[in-house]
Design an enzyme around this catalytic site. Structure first.
Site, PDB file in Angstrom:
ATOM      1  N   ASP A   8       0.872  -1.166   0.000  1.00 38.78           N
ATOM      2  CA  ASP A   8       0.000   0.000   0.000  1.00 38.78           C
ATOM      3  C   ASP A   8       0.916   1.224   0.000  1.00 38.78           C
ATOM      4  OD1 ASP A   8      -2.256   1.716   0.266  1.00 38.78           O
ATOM      5  OD2 ASP A   8      -1.908   1.799   2.427  1.00 38.78           O
ATOM      6  N   GLU A  69      -1.447  -1.505  -4.626  1.00 34.74           N
ATOM      7  CA  GLU A  69      -2.656  -0.716  -4.831  1.00 34.74           C
ATOM      8  C   GLU A  69      -2.404   0.328  -5.912  1.00 34.74           C
ATOM      9  OE1 GLU A  69      -5.334   0.189  -1.467  1.00 34.74           O
ATOM     10  OE2 GLU A  69      -5.027   2.276  -2.053  1.00 34.74           O
ATOM     11  N   ASP A 141      -2.150   1.348   7.410  1.00 38.54           N
ATOM     12  CA  ASP A 141      -1.409   1.122   6.168  1.00 38.54           C
ATOM     13  C   ASP A 141      -0.971  -0.333   6.037  1.00 38.54           C
ATOM     14  OD1 ASP A 141      -1.214   3.962   5.087  1.00 38.54           O
ATOM     15  OD2 ASP A 141      -0.408   4.208   7.107  1.00 38.54           O
TER      16      ASP A 141
END
Length: 173
Positions: A8, A69, A141
């Protein structure tokens, strides 16, 4: 057993998560962390930190597949640009080590893990903990990174069941 690294990316914090996926589809938590980039004086040093940290995780945990992502369009163009650069540093660390990379939009990750594309951070944290048997609250996160890895595991299993060859995956880089 397949080992998946989920990333991420962020310009202030980058989440990292590693899971193992057994042949029966059961996912097991291996590792997670958050790379705090705010201690660096310059943005280019943050990018270097992302590149090096992702590389170290790859060397230590030896994933066979990686998922990241995809950048969403933020309201602030400067923030979106910085996020894209941090994402680029992570991608470079992955491809520099010869690994393939799959990309997933935030809505896809939320849909795969929570069941709805509009889920909030706390719902993702909760469901990742439930799915991977992690007690206690996960940092947001790191939870997002594990969610990206889980999304890849679910997508991968679906394509295998449908008989779609890996080379036809639309999110492969």
């Amino acid at each position: 057993m397949i080992r998946i690294l989920g990333i991420d990316p962020g310009s202030q914090r980058t989440g990292i998560g590693v899971i193992d996926v057994a042949a029966d589809g059961k996912s097991t938590h291996v590792f997670h962390t958050t790379i705090n980039l705010l201690d660096n004086d310059s943005f280019h040093m943050r990018l270097r930190q992302v590149f090096e940290a992702v590389g170290e995780v790859i060397e230590e945990h030896a994933p066979t597949e990686v998922a990241i992502e995809r950048v969403f369009m933020a309201r602030n163009p400067d923030s979106a640009l910085k996020l894209g650069q941090a994402r680029g540093a992570a991608i470079c660390a992955v491809v520099n080590r010869g690994l393939d990379l799959a990309e997933y939009a935030a809505k896809e990750v939320k849909q795969a893990v929570v069941g709805g594309g509009g889920a909030d951070k706390s719902q993702i944290q909760h469901m990742v903990g439930v799915l991977l048997g992690i007690s206690g609250k996960l940092q947001a996160d790191a939870a997002d990174a594990l969610a990206v890895a889980l999304t890849h595991a679910h997508t991968r299993a679906s394509t295998v069941r449908l008989g779609i060859p890996r080379t036809a995956w639309r999110r492969r880089r």
